[in-house]
Design an enzyme around this catalytic site. Structure first.
Site, short mmCIF file in Angstrom:
data_model
loop_
_atom_site.label_atom_id
_atom_site.label_comp_id
_atom_site.label_asym_id
_atom_site.label_seq_id
_atom_site.Cartn_x
_atom_site.Cartn_y
_atom_site.Cartn_z
N GLY A 84 -7.27 33.57 98.27
CA GLY A 84 -7.17 33.62 96.82
C GLY A 84 -7.84 34.84 96.21
N SER A 85 -7.14 35.57 95.36
CA SER A 85 -7.67 36.83 94.87
C SER A 85 -6.90 37.31 93.65
CB SER A 85 -7.62 37.87 95.99
OG SER A 85 -6.41 37.78 96.71
#
EC number: 4.1.1.-
Length: 205
Positions: A170-171
Protein backbone atom coordinates in the site's frame (compact mmCIF):
# COMPACT_ATOMS: atom_id res chain seq x y z
CA UNK A 1 6.03 -9.71 -16.74
CA UNK A 2 7.19 -9.38 -13.12
CA UNK A 3 8.48 -6.16 -11.61
CA UNK A 4 12.19 -5.60 -11.20
CA UNK A 5 13.25 -6.43 -7.63
CA UNK A 6 10.44 -8.92 -7.02
CA UNK A 7 12.39 -12.16 -7.51
CA UNK A 8 14.00 -12.31 -4.02
CA UNK A 9 10.51 -12.19 -2.48
CA UNK A 10 9.10 -14.82 -4.80
CA UNK A 11 12.11 -17.15 -4.51
CA UNK A 12 12.03 -16.94 -0.70
CA UNK A 13 8.35 -17.93 -0.49
CA UNK A 14 8.88 -20.57 -3.18
CA UNK A 15 11.69 -22.12 -1.12
CA UNK A 16 9.61 -22.16 2.06
CA UNK A 17 6.61 -23.62 0.21
CA UNK A 18 8.81 -26.33 -1.32
CA UNK A 19 10.07 -27.31 2.14
CA UNK A 20 6.51 -27.67 3.39
CA UNK A 21 5.63 -29.73 0.28
CA UNK A 22 8.53 -32.13 0.96
CA UNK A 23 7.61 -32.33 4.63
CA UNK A 24 3.99 -33.13 3.74
CA UNK A 25 5.08 -35.86 1.32
CA UNK A 26 7.81 -37.56 3.36
CA UNK A 27 6.80 -36.95 6.98
CA UNK A 28 3.79 -36.86 9.28
CA UNK A 29 4.42 -33.29 10.34
CA UNK A 30 0.91 -32.08 11.26
CA UNK A 31 1.27 -28.53 9.92
CA UNK A 32 3.03 -29.38 6.66
CA UNK A 33 -0.09 -29.37 4.46
CA UNK A 34 -1.35 -26.15 6.01
CA UNK A 35 2.06 -24.55 5.47
CA UNK A 36 2.12 -25.72 1.85
CA UNK A 37 -1.37 -24.35 1.19
CA UNK A 38 -0.52 -21.04 2.84
CA UNK A 39 2.69 -20.81 0.82
CA UNK A 40 0.81 -21.36 -2.44
CA UNK A 41 -1.68 -18.63 -1.56
CA UNK A 42 1.14 -16.21 -0.74
CA UNK A 43 2.87 -17.07 -4.04
CA UNK A 44 -0.32 -16.35 -5.97
CA UNK A 45 -0.65 -13.02 -4.14
CA UNK A 46 2.97 -12.08 -4.94
CA UNK A 47 2.60 -12.96 -8.62
CA UNK A 48 -0.48 -10.74 -8.79
CA UNK A 49 1.04 -7.90 -6.77
CA UNK A 50 4.40 -7.83 -8.57
CA UNK A 51 2.91 -7.96 -12.07
CA UNK A 52 4.29 -5.35 -14.44
CA UNK A 53 2.27 -5.26 -17.66
CA UNK A 54 3.43 -3.40 -20.73
CA UNK A 55 1.72 -0.05 -21.09
CA UNK A 56 1.46 1.87 -24.34
CA UNK A 57 -0.07 5.30 -23.96
CA UNK A 58 -2.67 6.21 -26.55
CA UNK A 59 -2.52 9.84 -25.51
CA UNK A 60 -0.71 12.44 -27.63
CA UNK A 61 2.29 14.58 -26.78
CA UNK A 62 -0.02 17.31 -25.44
CA UNK A 63 -1.07 15.05 -22.54
CA UNK A 64 0.53 14.38 -19.16
CA UNK A 65 -0.06 10.80 -18.08
CA UNK A 66 -0.54 9.27 -14.67
CA UNK A 67 2.63 8.08 -12.90
CA UNK A 68 0.72 5.42 -10.93
CA UNK A 69 -2.23 3.05 -10.93
CA UNK A 70 -4.86 3.88 -8.35
CA UNK A 71 -7.38 6.51 -7.38
CA UNK A 72 -7.05 10.28 -7.10
CA UNK A 73 -7.52 10.90 -3.37
CA UNK A 74 -6.67 14.59 -3.29
CA UNK A 75 -5.95 17.57 -5.54
CA UNK A 76 -3.97 20.32 -3.83
CA UNK A 77 -3.48 23.19 -6.21
CA UNK A 78 -1.17 21.81 -8.90
CA UNK A 79 -0.47 18.57 -7.00
CA UNK A 80 -2.33 15.31 -7.63
CA UNK A 81 -2.26 12.57 -4.99
CA UNK A 82 -2.79 8.99 -6.21
CA UNK A 83 -3.40 6.17 -3.72
CA UNK A 84 -2.54 2.60 -4.72
CA UNK A 85 -4.37 -0.37 -3.21
CA UNK A 86 -3.00 -3.93 -3.07
CA UNK A 87 -4.67 -4.89 -6.34
CA UNK A 88 -3.06 -2.03 -8.29
CA UNK A 89 0.15 -2.38 -10.27
CA UNK A 90 2.82 -0.75 -8.09
CA UNK A 91 5.35 0.08 -10.81
CA UNK A 92 5.46 3.83 -11.38
CA UNK A 93 6.14 5.64 -14.66
CA UNK A 94 7.34 9.04 -15.87
CA UNK A 95 4.37 11.36 -16.54
CA UNK A 96 6.30 13.45 -19.08
CA UNK A 97 9.49 13.18 -21.08
CA UNK A 98 12.51 14.82 -19.48
CA UNK A 99 15.79 14.57 -17.59
CA UNK A 100 16.06 13.51 -13.96
CA UNK A 101 17.83 16.46 -12.34
CA UNK A 102 17.60 15.56 -8.66
CA UNK A 103 16.53 12.67 -6.44
CA UNK A 104 16.16 12.77 -2.66
CA UNK A 105 15.32 9.83 -0.42
CA UNK A 106 13.86 10.50 3.02
CA UNK A 107 13.19 8.08 5.83
CA UNK A 108 9.85 8.26 7.61
CA UNK A 109 7.06 6.71 9.64
CA UNK A 110 4.20 4.26 9.22
CA UNK A 111 1.17 6.46 8.53
CA UNK A 112 -1.32 4.93 6.02
CA UNK A 113 -0.49 6.29 2.56
CA UNK A 114 -4.02 7.61 1.95
CA UNK A 115 -3.77 9.97 4.94
CA UNK A 116 -2.89 13.61 4.44
CA UNK A 117 0.02 13.28 6.91
CA UNK A 118 1.65 10.46 4.91
CA UNK A 119 4.23 12.95 3.60
CA UNK A 120 6.04 12.03 6.84
CA UNK A 121 6.53 8.46 5.61
CA UNK A 122 9.48 6.98 3.75
CA UNK A 123 9.51 8.69 0.37
CA UNK A 124 11.52 9.35 -2.76
CA UNK A 125 11.42 12.78 -4.39
CA UNK A 126 12.15 12.78 -8.12
CA UNK A 127 12.57 16.04 -10.04
CA UNK A 128 12.29 15.87 -13.82
CA UNK A 129 13.19 18.76 -16.12
CA UNK A 130 10.72 18.73 -19.03
CA UNK A 131 10.13 21.06 -21.97
CA UNK A 132 7.18 22.44 -19.98
CA UNK A 133 9.17 23.09 -16.80
CA UNK A 134 10.25 21.07 -13.80
CA UNK A 135 7.87 18.53 -12.31
CA UNK A 136 8.14 16.55 -9.10
CA UNK A 137 7.08 12.95 -8.56
CA UNK A 138 6.99 11.76 -4.94
CA UNK A 139 6.79 8.05 -4.17
CA UNK A 140 5.40 7.55 -0.65
CA UNK A 141 5.57 4.19 1.11
CA UNK A 142 2.72 2.86 3.25
CA UNK A 143 2.33 1.04 6.56
CA UNK A 144 3.23 -2.59 5.78
CA UNK A 145 6.58 -2.71 4.01
CA UNK A 146 8.40 0.56 3.72
CA UNK A 147 10.54 -0.05 0.69
CA UNK A 148 10.85 2.09 -2.43
CA UNK A 149 12.82 0.55 -5.30
CA UNK A 150 14.17 3.15 -7.78
CA UNK A 151 14.88 2.15 -11.37
CA UNK A 152 16.53 5.45 -12.30
CA UNK A 153 19.27 7.82 -11.19
CA UNK A 154 20.14 11.50 -11.52
CA UNK A 155 21.08 12.42 -15.06
CA UNK A 156 18.88 9.81 -16.74
CA UNK A 157 16.68 10.95 -19.61
CA UNK A 158 13.16 9.59 -19.28
CA UNK A 159 10.68 8.92 -22.03
CA UNK A 160 7.05 9.54 -21.13
CA UNK A 161 5.65 6.34 -19.69
CA UNK A 162 9.07 4.84 -18.87
CA UNK A 163 9.33 2.92 -15.59
CA UNK A 164 10.89 4.96 -12.78
CA UNK A 165 10.55 2.49 -9.87
CA UNK A 166 8.08 0.72 -7.63
CA UNK A 167 6.71 0.92 -4.10
CA UNK A 168 5.97 -2.32 -2.30
CA UNK A 169 2.43 -2.78 -0.98
CA UNK A 170 0.00 0.00 0.00
CA UNK A 171 1.41 3.35 -1.05
CA UNK A 172 0.88 6.70 -2.78
CA UNK A 173 2.37 8.81 -5.55
CA UNK A 174 2.09 12.60 -5.71
CA UNK A 175 2.84 14.53 -8.90
CA UNK A 176 2.94 18.25 -9.70
CA UNK A 177 1.34 19.52 -12.89
CA UNK A 178 3.04 22.35 -14.85
CA UNK A 179 1.19 25.68 -15.01
CA UNK A 180 0.67 25.42 -18.77
CA UNK A 181 -1.37 22.23 -18.36
CA UNK A 182 -5.05 21.97 -17.51
CA UNK A 183 -5.83 19.25 -14.95
CA UNK A 184 -8.48 16.97 -16.48
CA UNK A 185 -9.10 14.49 -13.68
CA UNK A 186 -11.14 14.79 -10.50
CA UNK A 187 -10.92 13.52 -6.96
CA UNK A 188 -12.13 9.91 -6.90
CA UNK A 189 -11.14 9.11 -10.49
CA UNK A 190 -9.34 5.84 -11.26
CA UNK A 191 -6.10 6.23 -13.20
CA UNK A 192 -3.54 3.89 -14.75
CA UNK A 193 0.22 4.46 -14.94
CA UNK A 194 1.46 5.24 -18.42
CA UNK A 195 -2.04 5.19 -19.88
CA UNK A 196 -4.46 7.68 -18.30
CA UNK A 197 -4.20 11.37 -19.17
CA UNK A 198 -4.29 13.49 -16.00
CA UNK A 199 -3.63 16.89 -17.60
CA UNK A 200 -3.63 18.43 -21.06
CA UNK A 201 -1.47 21.19 -22.53
CA UNK A 202 -3.33 24.50 -22.79
CA UNK A 203 -4.22 25.50 -26.31
CA UNK A 204 -2.40 28.56 -27.62
CA UNK A 205 -4.71 31.45 -28.34
Amino acid sequence: MLAKGSFPWILTILGITSCFALAAYFTEYPYAKAGFTTGLLVLIFLFIFFRDPERYSVEGEECMISPADGRIVDIRGRKLCIFMNFQNVHVNRAPLQGKVTFMEYKKGGYIPAFCKDSHRNERQHIFIDTEHGEIEVVQIAGTITRRIVPYIKEGDFMEKGQRIGMIRFGSRVDVTVPDNFVIECNKGDKVYAGRTSIARLKQKE
